[in-house]
Design a protein around this motif. Structure first.
Motif, mmCIF file in Angstrom:
data_model
loop_
_atom_site.group_PDB
_atom_site.id
_atom_site.type_symbol
_atom_site.label_atom_id
_atom_site.label_comp_id
_atom_site.label_asym_id
_atom_site.label_seq_id
_atom_site.Cartn_x
_atom_site.Cartn_y
_atom_site.Cartn_z
ATOM 1 N N HIS A 158 -16.537 7.710 2.284
ATOM 2 C CA HIS A 158 -17.610 6.775 2.654
ATOM 3 C C HIS A 158 -18.273 7.153 3.986
ATOM 4 O O HIS A 158 -18.604 6.290 4.798
ATOM 5 C CB HIS A 158 -17.098 5.329 2.712
ATOM 6 C CG HIS A 158 -16.353 4.925 1.486
ATOM 7 N ND1 HIS A 158 -16.980 4.737 0.273
ATOM 8 C CD2 HIS A 158 -15.031 4.702 1.267
ATOM 9 C CE1 HIS A 158 -16.070 4.412 -0.637
ATOM 10 N NE2 HIS A 158 -14.883 4.381 -0.058
ATOM 11 N N ILE A 159 -18.453 8.432 4.185
ATOM 12 C CA ILE A 159 -19.074 8.934 5.411
ATOM 13 C C ILE A 159 -20.548 9.259 5.168
ATOM 14 O O ILE A 159 -21.332 9.341 6.099
ATOM 15 C CB ILE A 159 -18.317 10.184 5.927
ATOM 16 C CG1 ILE A 159 -16.859 9.840 6.177
ATOM 17 C CG2 ILE A 159 -18.939 10.739 7.193
ATOM 18 C CD1 ILE A 159 -15.972 11.034 6.419
ATOM 19 N N ASP A 160 -20.930 9.380 3.892
ATOM 20 C CA ASP A 160 -22.295 9.795 3.539
ATOM 21 C C ASP A 160 -23.363 8.830 4.062
ATOM 22 O O ASP A 160 -24.485 9.230 4.332
ATOM 23 C CB ASP A 160 -22.434 9.968 2.022
ATOM 24 C CG ASP A 160 -22.098 8.691 1.268
ATOM 25 O OD1 ASP A 160 -21.189 7.963 1.698
ATOM 26 O OD2 ASP A 160 -22.755 8.446 0.240
ATOM 27 N N SER A 181 -24.337 8.041 10.267
ATOM 28 C CA SER A 181 -25.327 8.899 10.935
ATOM 29 C C SER A 181 -24.932 10.371 10.812
ATOM 30 O O SER A 181 -23.764 10.690 10.574
ATOM 31 C CB SER A 181 -25.438 8.527 12.421
ATOM 32 O OG SER A 181 -24.263 8.904 13.109
ATOM 33 N N ILE A 182 -25.912 11.249 10.983
ATOM 34 C CA ILE A 182 -25.664 12.688 10.903
ATOM 35 C C ILE A 182 -24.658 13.095 11.976
ATOM 36 O O ILE A 182 -23.825 13.976 11.762
ATOM 37 C CB ILE A 182 -26.981 13.494 10.997
ATOM 38 C CG1 ILE A 182 -26.762 14.964 10.628
ATOM 39 C CG2 ILE A 182 -27.589 13.413 12.352
ATOM 40 C CD1 ILE A 182 -26.598 15.206 9.176
ATOM 41 N N PHE A 183 -24.724 12.436 13.149
ATOM 42 C CA PHE A 183 -23.772 12.744 14.218
ATOM 43 C C PHE A 183 -22.341 12.399 13.786
ATOM 44 O O PHE A 183 -21.419 13.181 14.008
ATOM 45 C CB PHE A 183 -24.142 11.995 15.507
ATOM 46 C CG PHE A 183 -23.186 12.251 16.628
ATOM 47 C CD1 PHE A 183 -23.199 13.466 17.306
ATOM 48 C CD2 PHE A 183 -22.259 11.292 16.999
ATOM 49 C CE1 PHE A 183 -22.303 13.710 18.339
ATOM 50 C CE2 PHE A 183 -21.362 11.529 18.027
ATOM 51 C CZ PHE A 183 -21.383 12.743 18.696
ATOM 52 N N PHE A 217 -16.910 14.113 11.921
ATOM 53 C CA PHE A 217 -15.871 14.186 10.897
ATOM 54 C C PHE A 217 -15.671 15.636 10.433
ATOM 55 O O PHE A 217 -14.541 16.081 10.233
ATOM 56 C CB PHE A 217 -16.214 13.296 9.693
ATOM 57 C CG PHE A 217 -15.780 11.875 9.851
ATOM 58 C CD1 PHE A 217 -14.495 11.490 9.521
ATOM 59 C CD2 PHE A 217 -16.660 10.912 10.322
ATOM 60 C CE1 PHE A 217 -14.085 10.175 9.661
ATOM 61 C CE2 PHE A 217 -16.268 9.598 10.461
ATOM 62 C CZ PHE A 217 -14.976 9.221 10.135
ATOM 63 N N SER A 218 -16.767 16.367 10.276
ATOM 64 C CA SER A 218 -16.679 17.774 9.873
ATOM 65 C C SER A 218 -15.978 18.603 10.944
ATOM 66 O O SER A 218 -15.112 19.424 10.639
ATOM 67 C CB SER A 218 -18.076 18.356 9.626
ATOM 68 O OG SER A 218 -18.711 17.692 8.580
ATOM 69 N N LEU A 219 -16.362 18.385 12.179
ATOM 70 C CA LEU A 219 -15.747 19.118 13.286
ATOM 71 C C LEU A 219 -14.261 18.769 13.405
ATOM 72 O O LEU A 219 -13.426 19.644 13.646
ATOM 73 C CB LEU A 219 -16.476 18.818 14.600
ATOM 74 C CG LEU A 219 -16.047 19.633 15.813
ATOM 75 C CD1 LEU A 219 -16.288 21.128 15.582
ATOM 76 C CD2 LEU A 219 -16.794 19.164 17.052
#
Length: 193
Positions: free
Chosen positions: A43-45, A48-50, A55-57
């Motif tokens: 549920h991260i979609d 915000s892009i940040f 989360f990706s980092l």
């Protein structure tokens, strides 16, 4: 030694750049399957892009440092394939980083350990031969003077190399090397670019 500091900073910058690009790829892979990706599963979609980048980092840093909490995992075939290759790449990066840090620390301690070894050897010899206290102090002070002089000689050699540069390159080098310090002084930082 400034070369060790530069090596460490360069290593750190390379790790950060690798982490950044890997995080961007992981986010891109999460976006590739519109319905079954990790971004939707967690549920991260909708964030915000940040937040998605953080989360990706986070995922990338956890994998690179071989921690592997398992709180973010791949959800489809493309993500699993990416993760397999990324884990192998991250293991190589991790091993290389640990090795480089060890080499840098070893280089930093090398000169000082040589000096300590010299001092221990001469101290042992003087103790064995019952050398008087005043002579011991003179010898220790002289050896310390020589050690400091060798450190200064390295600075003089560096200055000689800098003096060989053309006038414009020398000025540019010195400005870049000392500019940061000068900018901290309000008189210079506020009045000069």
């Amino acid at each position: 030694d400034s070369s060790n500091v530069v090596s460490f900073i360069r290593l750190l910058v390379n790790i950060l750049l690798f982490s950044h690009w890997s995080a961007c790829l992981w986010k891109l892979v999460g976006d590739s399957d519109g319905e079954n990706g990790w971004l939707i599963y967690y549920h991260i979609d909708s964030q915000s892009i940040f937040s998605q980048y953080v989360f990706s980092l986070y995922y990338v840093v956890v994998v690179i440092n071989t921690v592997g909490f398992g709180d973010i995992v791949s959800q489809n075939l493309v993500e699993r394939i990416f993760t397999i290759f990324f884990i192998y790449t991250a293991c190589v990066i991790f091993a290389y980083t640990i090795n480089r840090i060890g080499i840098i620390v070893q280089n930093i301690n090398k000169k000082e350990s040589e000096f300590k070894k010299t001092m221990n050897t001469i101290n042992g010899y003087m103790k064995f031969k019952n050398i008087g206290f005043e002579l011991k102090i003179k010898i220790r002070n002289y050896l310390e003077y020589i050690w400091q002089a060798e450190k200064m000689q390295n600075l003089h050699e560096t200055q000689e190399i800098i003096n060989r540069l053309s006038k414009s390159l020398k000025e540019e080098l010195l400005l870049n090397a000392n500019g940061f310090t000068l900018k901290k002084i309000p008189l210079f930082g506020n009045n000069f670019s």
